[in-house]
Design an enzyme around this catalytic site. Structure first.
Site, PDB file in Angstrom:
ATOM      1  N   ASP A   1     -45.940  32.293 -11.867  1.00 52.56           N
ATOM      2  CA  ASP A   1     -46.269  33.303 -10.862  1.00 52.56           C
ATOM      3  C   ASP A   1     -46.886  34.522 -11.566  1.00 52.56           C
ATOM      4  O   ASP A   1     -46.416  34.952 -12.625  1.00 52.56           O
ATOM      5  CB  ASP A   1     -45.004  33.722 -10.104  1.00 52.56           C
ATOM      6  CG  ASP A   1     -45.329  34.432  -8.808  1.00 52.56           C
ATOM      7  OD1 ASP A   1     -45.047  33.879  -7.730  1.00 52.56           O
ATOM      8  OD2 ASP A   1     -45.870  35.573  -8.868  1.00 52.56           O
TER       9      ASP A   1
ATOM     10  N   HIS B   1     -46.000  26.306  -1.377  1.00 54.90           N
ATOM     11  CA  HIS B   1     -45.567  26.406  -2.773  1.00 54.90           C
ATOM     12  C   HIS B   1     -44.060  26.544  -2.827  1.00 54.90           C
ATOM     13  O   HIS B   1     -43.458  27.186  -1.970  1.00 54.90           O
ATOM     14  CB  HIS B   1     -46.248  27.582  -3.481  1.00 54.90           C
ATOM     15  CG  HIS B   1     -46.174  28.881  -2.744  1.00 54.90           C
ATOM     16  ND1 HIS B   1     -46.973  29.171  -1.661  1.00 54.90           N
ATOM     17  CD2 HIS B   1     -45.375  29.967  -2.920  1.00 54.90           C
ATOM     18  CE1 HIS B   1     -46.690  30.386  -1.212  1.00 54.90           C
ATOM     19  NE2 HIS B   1     -45.714  30.883  -1.942  1.00 54.90           N
TER      20      HIS B   1
HETATM   21  P1  AMP Z   1     -45.093  33.833  -1.009  1.00 49.25           P
HETATM   22  O1  AMP Z   1     -44.515  35.109  -0.494  1.00 49.25           O
HETATM   23  O2  AMP Z   1     -44.050  32.754  -1.138  1.00 49.25           O
HETATM   24  O3  AMP Z   1     -46.320  33.387  -0.253  1.00 49.25           O
HETATM   25  O4  AMP Z   1     -45.492  34.155  -2.494  1.00 49.25           O
HETATM   26  C1  AMP Z   1     -46.776  34.110  -3.005  1.00 49.25           C
HETATM   27  C2  AMP Z   1     -46.627  34.231  -4.495  1.00 49.25           C
HETATM   28  O5  AMP Z   1     -47.867  33.910  -5.088  1.00 49.25           O
HETATM   29  C3  AMP Z   1     -46.213  35.610  -4.987  1.00 49.25           C
HETATM   30  O6  AMP Z   1     -45.011  35.497  -5.734  1.00 49.25           O
HETATM   31  C4  AMP Z   1     -47.394  36.030  -5.862  1.00 49.25           C
HETATM   32  O7  AMP Z   1     -46.996  36.774  -6.998  1.00 49.25           O
HETATM   33  C5  AMP Z   1     -47.998  34.694  -6.243  1.00 49.25           C
HETATM   34  N1  AMP Z   1     -49.415  34.721  -6.568  1.00 49.25           N
HETATM   35  C6  AMP Z   1     -50.412  35.269  -5.852  1.00 49.25           C
HETATM   36  N2  AMP Z   1     -51.594  35.087  -6.469  1.00 49.25           N
HETATM   37  C7  AMP Z   1     -51.332  34.389  -7.599  1.00 49.25           C
HETATM   38  C8  AMP Z   1     -52.139  33.890  -8.658  1.00 49.25           C
HETATM   39  N3  AMP Z   1     -53.482  34.080  -8.689  1.00 49.25           N
HETATM   40  N4  AMP Z   1     -51.532  33.234  -9.671  1.00 49.25           N
HETATM   41  C9  AMP Z   1     -50.202  33.053  -9.662  1.00 49.25           C
HETATM   42  N5  AMP Z   1     -49.398  33.477  -8.681  1.00 49.25           N
HETATM   43  C10 AMP Z   1     -49.938  34.158  -7.673  1.00 49.25           C
END
Ligand code: AMP
Ligand code: ZN
Length: 112
Positions: A31, A100
């Protein structure tokens, strides 16, 4: 692939990630904004917006992701356990609408 989906772009190699694992069905990567010393996610390569959009055709990849989580967690040193989180929909705090599974560990978890 879904246009404007950041995780589809990561799968396609258009946006970089810190990759942990990849096979035909899934990709695991760290993440970008970790909430614990170890925080990675496992995603299906094929776009599906959330758990709420999954159907029978996703059974195999969902099982695959859940069986992979403890294996990758162990590989990253989480011998003592880890937390898995799947945020689903706006009401579930989901921000990236490509399914995810978060795998989080290495710090004392807050009780739920
Ligand atoms: P959610 O609230 O479960 O949709 O979480 C989305 C997650 O994606 C968050 O923890 C972000 O930090 C992570 N995230 C967003 N963009 C990226 C990226 N480019 N690479 C890795 N993680 C990401
Ligand atoms: Zn996607």
């Amino acid at each position: 692939m879904s246009d404007d989906c950041i995780f589809c772009k990561i799968v396609a190699g258009q946006i970089p990630c810190r990759k942990i694992y990849e096979d035909d069905l899934v990709l695991a990567f760290h993440d970008i904004n970790p909430v614990a010393p170890v925080h990675f996610m496992i995603i299906p390569k094929a776009h599906v917006a959330s758990l709420a959009e999954c159907d029978e055709s996703h059974r195999a990849v969902l099982g695959h992701i859940l069986l992979l989580a403890p294996r990758l967690a162990r590989d990253l040193g989480l011998e003592d356990g880890f937390r898995t989180i799947i945020n689903t929909g706006r009401g579930g705090g989901q921000e990236v609408f490509h399914l995810h599974v978060h795998v989080i560990g290495g710090a004392k978890p807050r009780p739920m």
